[in-house]
Design an enzyme around this catalytic site. Structure first.
Site, PDB file in Angstrom:
ATOM      1  N   LYS A 150     -13.267   7.540  -5.455  1.00  0.00           N
ATOM      2  CA  LYS A 150     -12.091   8.112  -5.566  1.00  0.00           C
ATOM      3  C   LYS A 150     -11.958   9.527  -5.853  1.00  0.00           C
ATOM      4  O   LYS A 150     -12.603  10.276  -6.351  1.00  0.00           O
ATOM      5  CB  LYS A 150     -11.573   7.317  -6.851  1.00  0.00           C
ATOM      6  CG  LYS A 150     -11.225   5.965  -6.725  1.00  0.00           C
ATOM      7  CD  LYS A 150     -10.469   5.265  -7.811  1.00  0.00           C
ATOM      8  CE  LYS A 150     -10.226   3.734  -7.696  1.00  0.00           C
ATOM      9  NZ  LYS A 150      -9.144   3.592  -6.734  1.00  0.00           N
ATOM     10  N   ARG A 163     -11.295  -7.397  -4.900  1.00  0.00           N
ATOM     11  CA  ARG A 163     -10.988  -8.529  -4.236  1.00  0.00           C
ATOM     12  C   ARG A 163     -12.346  -9.215  -3.887  1.00  0.00           C
ATOM     13  O   ARG A 163     -12.377 -10.553  -3.480  1.00  0.00           O
ATOM     14  CB  ARG A 163     -10.392  -8.312  -2.691  1.00  0.00           C
ATOM     15  CG  ARG A 163     -10.985  -7.283  -1.924  1.00  0.00           C
ATOM     16  CD  ARG A 163     -10.119  -6.722  -0.551  1.00  0.00           C
ATOM     17  NE  ARG A 163      -9.445  -5.735  -1.148  1.00  0.00           N
ATOM     18  CZ  ARG A 163      -8.509  -5.167  -0.484  1.00  0.00           C
ATOM     19  NH1 ARG A 163      -8.304  -5.444   0.889  1.00  0.00           N
ATOM     20  NH2 ARG A 163      -7.528  -4.051  -1.100  1.00  0.00           N
TER      21      ARG A 163
HETATM   22  N1  BES Z   1      -8.411  -0.631  -8.803  1.00  0.00           N
HETATM   23  C1  BES Z   1      -7.749  -0.118  -7.575  1.00  0.00           C
HETATM   24  C2  BES Z   1      -6.054  -0.203  -7.772  1.00  0.00           C
HETATM   25  C3  BES Z   1      -5.314   0.580  -8.412  1.00  0.00           C
HETATM   26  C4  BES Z   1      -5.123   1.737  -7.908  1.00  0.00           C
HETATM   27  C5  BES Z   1      -4.884   0.097  -9.439  1.00  0.00           C
HETATM   28  C6  BES Z   1      -4.061   2.695  -8.957  1.00  0.00           C
HETATM   29  C7  BES Z   1      -4.271   0.888 -10.508  1.00  0.00           C
HETATM   30  C8  BES Z   1      -3.886   1.899 -10.209  1.00  0.00           C
HETATM   31  C9  BES Z   1      -8.240  -0.959  -6.412  1.00  0.00           C
HETATM   32  O1  BES Z   1      -9.709  -1.306  -6.688  1.00  0.00           O
HETATM   33  C10 BES Z   1      -8.640  -0.040  -5.455  1.00  0.00           C
HETATM   34  O2  BES Z   1      -9.119   0.862  -5.378  1.00  0.00           O
HETATM   35  N2  BES Z   1      -7.727  -0.429  -4.375  1.00  0.00           N
HETATM   36  C11 BES Z   1      -7.725   0.534  -3.122  1.00  0.00           C
HETATM   37  C12 BES Z   1      -7.958  -0.396  -1.931  1.00  0.00           C
HETATM   38  C13 BES Z   1      -8.196   0.381  -0.524  1.00  0.00           C
HETATM   39  C14 BES Z   1      -9.064   1.050  -0.728  1.00  0.00           C
HETATM   40  C15 BES Z   1      -7.804  -0.601   0.497  1.00  0.00           C
HETATM   41  C16 BES Z   1      -6.410   1.204  -3.072  1.00  0.00           C
HETATM   42  O3  BES Z   1      -5.297   0.659  -3.401  1.00  0.00           O
HETATM   43  O4  BES Z   1      -6.218   2.247  -2.689  1.00  0.00           O
HETATM   44 MN    MN Z   2     -11.013   0.180  -6.349  1.00  0.00          MN
END
Ligand code: BES
Ligand code: MN
Ligand code: ZN
Length: 500
Positions: A278, A352
């Site tokens: 990230k 997921r």
């Molecule tokens: N934990 C994150 C989602 C999230 C983002 C929760 C911001 C709370 C605040 C999740 O694991 C994630 O990173 N999701 C990605 C999925 C994408 C790579 C398809 C996302 O939402 O960007």
């Molecule tokens: Mn994630």
């Protein structure tokens, strides 16, 4: 609890003075003002009807009069709160009133407070009590300099006396509601806690403490998960030096042959994104990526405290998503417990993968009546719904409607989102049975479609709490980063539908 607040109850039929420094009156819109307060006005020189008129006080929600040094009473003040009309007040409304009272009181030095209840049900009184606690929670265990106890600071310890019609009824309701408060504050504490202090092992130890309340708690380690074939779940924790854990908490308070309700939480103690790392901005928020699991532990605590008469099983999948030489990578193909294979497109779509195996395990092992999972699953749900509503996805309309209703009552609101074969197609993979991302659009939905491939037609609901689990706006009942979202919602849902 981080704050000190005591509530005791006392029966009242007409006003008689106790040693309180503040008396609080709740006045509904349209009430006959001089008749409020169980006769308190006869004990002062105030003509409340006249006074209210000159202050434009009508009992409208949010109105407040602070009457100082009432003659003939030893108390410092009488606070009169307008609470609006009586019609269709939900649980959340009385919690909010409690929150507003707690805030108002913290501006004064008084620490013995009496609230005169006239028209409220025991449930509403208890909700108000819950609101006092929820408002005063703060997470300051890592601050070495505590705020000074100077003027305008809240006193260390506040004693409330609830003057009520029936002590027994109110005490029982208060006990139940305090169980929900405790569960909610546990969830807040867990989400607020930094990841260096709370890894999968530490989290599983918090779960184990539930056995003190009569809960059966089993912690499964990586060897167990491997034996079960949980290749999707285990892939996520591969790059972390801290081992993954799955915890199963069973509360069997119902009939022996009654199929259990299973509540599942995503417990990624820190989500760096892994190899698909990230960006640095806000990465610190990913200490809260176990918000779903925190809600499950809080809820299990609550139902144990109130000795629920239902069969409820809570399961949390705990791991850490980190990049290192052992980490799983984009392009990897992993095998889930269900036998279905998954092509990893993005290691940041890890939640997921955890849930895929936990959901499959839950339906396979427990043959549940239904399953509900909570997960901080996608940034996309925040884009869609902001921080006010959590996303609800379900393959069962009755279950979905009961959850929506509980959302309205508890104030932890849900908005239903679609599931559809057309979205499901978006996660087909050229190399495996499916891939773990669905492309640029509809990200919260394709994530839910992914989960649905592991529920095997059991009635199921998925709550995407990425927007509501942390970093929410401050409210009457929550001043903390983490609100403990999900505990009050599911407690209300279970009590209304399955515990009567
Ligand atoms: N934990 C994150 C989602 C999230 C983002 C929760 C911001 C709370 C605040 C999740 O694991 C994630 O990173 N999701 C990605 C999925 C994408 C790579 C398809 C996302 O939402 O960007
Ligand atoms: Mn994630
Ligand atoms: Zn995540």
């Amino acid at each position: 609890m981080s704050h000190q607040l005591k509530i005791r109850t006392k029966e009242i039929s007409s006003f008689s003075e106790n040693s309180s420094e503040t008396y609080i009156l709740l006045v509904q819109k349209g009430a006959e003002l001089n008749k409020t307060g169980q006769g308190i006005w006869n004990r002062t020189d105030y003509n409340f009807t006249k006074l209210a008129k000159s202050e434009n006080f009508t009992g409208e929600k949010g109105q407040l009069i602070n009457l100082l040094a009432p003659s003939k009473l030893k108390a410092h003040r009488i606070l009169v709160f307008g609470i609006g009309s009586k019609a269709d007040k939900q649980e959340i409304d009385y919690k909010n009133i409690g929150g507003i009272i707690a805030k108002t009181i913290s501006q004064f030095q008084d620490n013995s407070i009496s609230i005169i209840f006239e028209d409220e049900s025991e449930k509403q009184i208890a909700q108000l009590g819950a609101g006092l606690h929820l408002r005063l929670y703060s997470f300051d265990k890592y601050k070495t300099k505590k705020p000074e106890n100077g003027s305008n600071k809240k006193p260390n310890k506040i004693n409330y006396t609830f003057l009520v019609n029936s002590k027994t009824a109110v005490n029982k309701a208060l006990k139940d509601e305090m169980a929900v408060v405790e569960g909610t504050l546990i969830a807040r504490d867990l989400v607020n806690e930094p990841s260096n202090m709370l890894g999968p092992v530490e989290f599983s130890k918090v779960c184990l403490k539930l056995s003190d309340l009569g809960m059966d708690v089993k912690v499964l380690d990586e060897k167990d998960l491997k034996k079960l074939g949980m290749g999707a779940f285990l892939a996520v924790g591969q790059g972390s030096s801290r081992p993954s854990k799955m915890v199963v908490m069973s509360w069997l308070g119902g009939k022996k042959n009654d199929a259990p309700i299973v509540i599942i939480g995503k417990g990624v103690v820190f989500d760096s994104g892994g190899i698909s790392i990230k960006p640095a901005s806000s990465m610190q928020d990913m200490k809260g990526d176990m918000g779903g699991a925190a809600a499950v532990v809080g809820l299990m605590n609550t139902i144990a405290l109130r000795k629920s008469k239902a069969n409820i099983i809570g399961i949390v999948g705990l791991c850490e998503n980190m990049p290192d030489g052992d980490a799983y990578r984009p392009g990897d193909i992993i095998k889930s417990m269900s036998g279905q294979t998954i092509e990893v497109i993005n290691t940041d779509a890890e939640g997921r993968l955890v849930l895929a195996d936990v959901l499959w395990y839950a339906q396979d092992k427990f043959k549940p009546k239904f399953m509900v999972n909570l997960a901080t699953l996608t940034g996309a749900i925040m884009v869609g719904l902001g921080t006010e509503y959590a996303g609800l996805f379900s393959n069962d309309d009755a279950l979905a409607n009961d959850l929506l209703e509980a959302g309205q009552i508890s104030g932890e609101k849900l908005w239903r989102m679609p599931l559809d074969k057309a979205y499901d197609k978006m996660i087909d993979s050229q190399f495996a049975d499916m891939k773990n991302t669905g492309g640029r659009y509809g990200g919260a939905i394709t994530a839910a479609q992914f989960l649905q491939r592991f529920v095997n037609d059991v009635p199921w609901a998925h709550l995407d709490i990425a927007g509501t689990g942390f970093g929410v706006k401050k409210s009457n009942i929550n001043q903390s980063w983490a609100p403990g979202f999900g505990v009050a919602l599911l407690d209300s849902f279970l009590r209304k539908n399955f515990e009567k």
